[in-house]
Design a protein around this motif. Structure first.
Motif, PDB file in Angstrom:
ATOM      1  N   LEU A 136       0.844  -1.201   0.000  1.00 47.46           N
ATOM      2  CA  LEU A 136       0.000   0.000   0.000  1.00 47.46           C
ATOM      3  C   LEU A 136       0.878   1.250   0.000  1.00 47.46           C
ATOM      4  CD1 LEU A 136      -2.856   1.384   0.532  1.00 47.46           C
ATOM      5  CD2 LEU A 136      -2.384   1.095   2.959  1.00 47.46           C
ATOM      6  N   ALA A 137       0.518   2.240  -0.813  1.00 48.67           N
ATOM      7  CA  ALA A 137       1.152   3.560  -0.743  1.00 48.67           C
ATOM      8  C   ALA A 137       0.043   4.588  -0.595  1.00 48.67           C
ATOM      9  CB  ALA A 137       1.968   3.833  -2.005  1.00 48.67           C
ATOM     10  N   LEU A 138       0.296   5.573   0.262  1.00 55.01           N
ATOM     11  CA  LEU A 138      -0.704   6.609   0.530  1.00 55.01           C
ATOM     12  C   LEU A 138      -0.228   7.904  -0.124  1.00 55.01           C
ATOM     13  CD1 LEU A 138      -3.208   7.617   2.141  1.00 55.01           C
ATOM     14  CD2 LEU A 138      -1.724   7.817   4.140  1.00 55.01           C
ATOM     15  N   GLN A 139      -1.116   8.523  -0.893  1.00 55.95           N
ATOM     16  CA  GLN A 139      -0.738   9.768  -1.568  1.00 55.95           C
ATOM     17  C   GLN A 139      -1.687  10.894  -1.144  1.00 55.95           C
ATOM     18  OE1 GLN A 139      -1.723  10.878  -5.882  1.00 55.95           O
ATOM     19  NE2 GLN A 139       0.383  10.193  -6.106  1.00 55.95           N
ATOM     20  N   PHE A 140      -1.103  12.003  -0.677  1.00 57.10           N
ATOM     21  CA  PHE A 140      -1.915  13.188  -0.385  1.00 57.10           C
ATOM     22  C   PHE A 140      -1.855  14.071  -1.615  1.00 57.10           C
ATOM     23  CE2 PHE A 140      -0.357  12.652   4.249  1.00 57.10           C
ATOM     24  CZ  PHE A 140      -1.269  11.625   4.449  1.00 57.10           C
ATOM     25  N   ASN A 141      -2.901  14.084  -2.389  1.00 59.19           N
ATOM     26  CA  ASN A 141      -2.901  14.819  -3.656  1.00 59.19           C
ATOM     27  C   ASN A 141      -3.447  16.238  -3.469  1.00 59.19           C
ATOM     28  OD1 ASN A 141      -2.513  15.172  -6.396  1.00 59.19           O
ATOM     29  ND2 ASN A 141      -4.527  14.347  -6.949  1.00 59.19           N
ATOM     30  N   LYS A 142      -3.247  17.059  -4.465  1.00 58.89           N
ATOM     31  CA  LYS A 142      -3.705  18.465  -4.495  1.00 58.89           C
ATOM     32  C   LYS A 142      -3.049  19.290  -3.392  1.00 58.89           C
ATOM     33  CE  LYS A 142      -8.250  17.000  -6.184  1.00 58.89           C
ATOM     34  NZ  LYS A 142      -9.697  17.154  -6.086  1.00 58.89           N
ATOM     35  N   ARG A 143      -1.744  19.075  -3.183  1.00 58.72           N
ATOM     36  CA  ARG A 143      -1.041  19.841  -2.151  1.00 58.72           C
ATOM     37  C   ARG A 143      -0.940  21.320  -2.514  1.00 58.72           C
ATOM     38  NH1 ARG A 143      -2.153  18.206   2.010  1.00 58.72           N
ATOM     39  NH2 ARG A 143      -0.581  19.506   3.001  1.00 58.72           N
ATOM     40  N   ASP A 144      -1.217  21.667  -3.792  1.00 56.23           N
ATOM     41  CA  ASP A 144      -1.052  23.058  -4.243  1.00 56.23           C
ATOM     42  C   ASP A 144      -2.284  23.929  -3.965  1.00 56.23           C
ATOM     43  OD1 ASP A 144      -2.536  21.533  -6.026  1.00 56.23           O
ATOM     44  OD2 ASP A 144      -1.926  22.696  -7.783  1.00 56.23           O
ATOM     45  N   ILE A 145      -3.366  23.348  -3.474  1.00 57.98           N
ATOM     46  CA  ILE A 145      -4.562  24.185  -3.291  1.00 57.98           C
ATOM     47  C   ILE A 145      -4.457  25.038  -2.023  1.00 57.98           C
ATOM     48  CG2 ILE A 145      -6.229  22.723  -4.537  1.00 57.98           C
ATOM     49  CD1 ILE A 145      -7.080  21.865  -1.595  1.00 57.98           C
ATOM     50  N   ASN A 146      -5.114  26.145  -2.037  1.00 53.85           N
ATOM     51  CA  ASN A 146      -5.166  27.010  -0.851  1.00 53.85           C
ATOM     52  C   ASN A 146      -5.977  26.291   0.227  1.00 53.85           C
ATOM     53  OD1 ASN A 146      -3.718  29.210  -1.716  1.00 53.85           O
ATOM     54  ND2 ASN A 146      -5.494  30.108  -2.763  1.00 53.85           N
ATOM     55  N   GLY A 147      -5.451  26.326   1.442  1.00 56.52           N
ATOM     56  CA  GLY A 147      -6.202  25.733   2.553  1.00 56.52           C
ATOM     57  C   GLY A 147      -6.084  24.219   2.630  1.00 56.52           C
ATOM     58  N   ALA A 148      -5.075  23.641   1.937  1.00 61.62           N
ATOM     59  CA  ALA A 148      -4.878  22.183   2.007  1.00 61.62           C
ATOM     60  C   ALA A 148      -4.672  21.778   3.475  1.00 61.62           C
ATOM     61  CB  ALA A 148      -3.674  21.781   1.177  1.00 61.62           C
ATOM     62  N   VAL A 149      -5.271  20.693   3.874  1.00 62.90           N
ATOM     63  CA  VAL A 149      -5.105  20.203   5.243  1.00 62.90           C
ATOM     64  C   VAL A 149      -3.638  19.820   5.443  1.00 62.90           C
ATOM     65  CG1 VAL A 149      -5.784  18.367   6.863  1.00 62.90           C
ATOM     66  CG2 VAL A 149      -7.484  19.364   5.316  1.00 62.90           C
ATOM     67  N   PRO A 150      -3.007  20.255   6.564  1.00 59.44           N
ATOM     68  CA  PRO A 150      -1.592  19.916   6.760  1.00 59.44           C
ATOM     69  C   PRO A 150      -1.358  18.408   6.668  1.00 59.44           C
ATOM     70  CG  PRO A 150      -2.341  21.463   8.434  1.00 59.44           C
ATOM     71  CD  PRO A 150      -3.549  21.064   7.661  1.00 59.44           C
TER      72      PRO A 150
END
Lengths: 194, 164
Positions: A136-150
């Motif tokens: 399993l690999a976990l990816q946090f996508n859309k890191r470039d959006i304003n207000g991204a959850v830390p």
């Protein structure tokens, strides 16, 4: 289920990109497709609605090269993320060797992320698999959006078993190949163990 | 048969290919493909070059999986045969040994009746080959005098795949 053909000297493995709707699973595959040399990839198939939402699955065959004289092929699939497509999602997990979970970094999608991980766990169980032992690999996508959850907050919410985790912006390709490499390596290490 | 992998050895592969070649001739088909239910291409015979066998395998497995889902919704175990009729070419899909899919592509030089008849015979031949594969898997067979090449995969081997 890894398929090993001793006669043709081929190893075939199946990776499934899972996660909530509009999280970027298809975008991951599209980026991989565009950045892979023609001789290393097959045709990318997308069974999508007219509005370009995944209806059944996307499929991309990749040829990674030779390992111990065996040609190593990975078949990448995405599932439809929308909640009501659960029957289709379950079908795609049949015979899976490794999973990439693509989580959406927008605050309003955290609940959908958590629900989707639970859904993954349950659908894998229906096929006799356990997420605890599944590569399993976990990816946090859309890191470039304003207000991204830390990231550390997302990790606390979504980490399942201390799996390798990657920050990504799939539209620009950031983190896309790192995620794929991580899960592919885990699948090959499993092959060595069995 | 392990849940984790399916292995096809040289001997069984030759038997499967020979059954497919015979089926192709007997049914007067353009091409025949044997596909694992998870979407992996196993073997083929006939004019296979004109088809994208990888895409064909994946879409056929998806088709069979979706139809299985439909069968269960109405209380059937499975629909063991599917037929798609085109203007020129037609596709006959059937399940072999409960784990593989036999796909026959044919045109006006053959007929659905002939294909069904020949598929039935080829399926029983292939059932026996899959039984043999199961027996070998249970005995932990590792190929003719060939040790498993995977137990010795090193981290360097794996890294080398991603070095480009």
């Amino acid at each position: 289920m890894t398929f090993i053909n001793y006669a043709a000297r081929e190893i075939n493995c199946k990776i499934v990109y899972y996660g909530p709707g509009l999280g970027g699973k298809t975008t991951n595959l599209q980026y991989i497709y565009h950045k892979t040399a023609p001789e290393r990839k097959g045709k990318m198939i997308s069974l999508a609605t007219e509005a370009d939402r995944t209806l059944f699955f996307d499929f991309l065959p990749l040829d990674l090269g030779t390992i111990r004289g065996f040609n190593t092929r990975f078949h990448l699939y995405t599932v439809p993320g929308q909640v009501f497509y659960d029957a289709s999602r379950r079908l795609i997990l049949k015979g899976v060797d490794g999973v990439v979970f693509v989580a959406d970094s927008q605050p309003e999608r955290m609940e959908a992320n958590v629900e989707s991980i639970r859904n993954l766990e349950s659908n894998l169980r229906d096929h006799g698999f356990d997420l605890v032992t599944m590569p399993l690999a976990l990816q946090f996508n859309k890191r470039d959006i304003n207000g991204a959850v830390p990231s550390d907050e997302m990790y606390r919410m979504l980490n399942y078993k201390r799996e390798p985790t990657f920050e990504a912006v799939a539209t620009d390709g950031l983190g896309v190949f790192d995620t794929l490499k991580s899960v592919a390596k885990q699948v090959l290490v499993e092959l060595r163990k069995k | 048969m392990s849940l984790a992998r399916m292995e096809v050895y040289e001997e069984e592969f030759r038997h499967l290919e020979s059954s497919l070649r015979r089926l192709r001739l007997d049914a007067n088909a353009k091409a025949v493909f044997l596909i694992d239910r998870n979407g992996q291409h196993i073997a083929a015979a006939g004019d296979t070059d004109q088809f994208d066998s990888t895409s064909l395998a994946s879409l056929t497995a998806g088709n069979v999986a979706a139809t299985d889902g439909l069968a269960k919704l109405i209380g059937e175990r499975e629909f063991s045969v599917l037929f798609h009729e085109g203007q020129r070419d037609h596709i006959h899909i059937s399940i072999v040994a409960r784990r593989a899919i036999l796909l026959v592509i044919f045109d006006e030089r053959s007929s659905l009746g002939l294909v069904r008849l020949r598929v039935k015979r080829a399926s029983s031949e292939m059932d026996r080959v899959f039984e043999q594969m199961d027996q070998k898997a249970e005995m932990g067979f590792q190929g003719e005098a060939e040790p498993s090449p995977f137990s010795e995969i090193t981290d360097e081997d794996i890294d080398a795949l991603f070095s480009e």
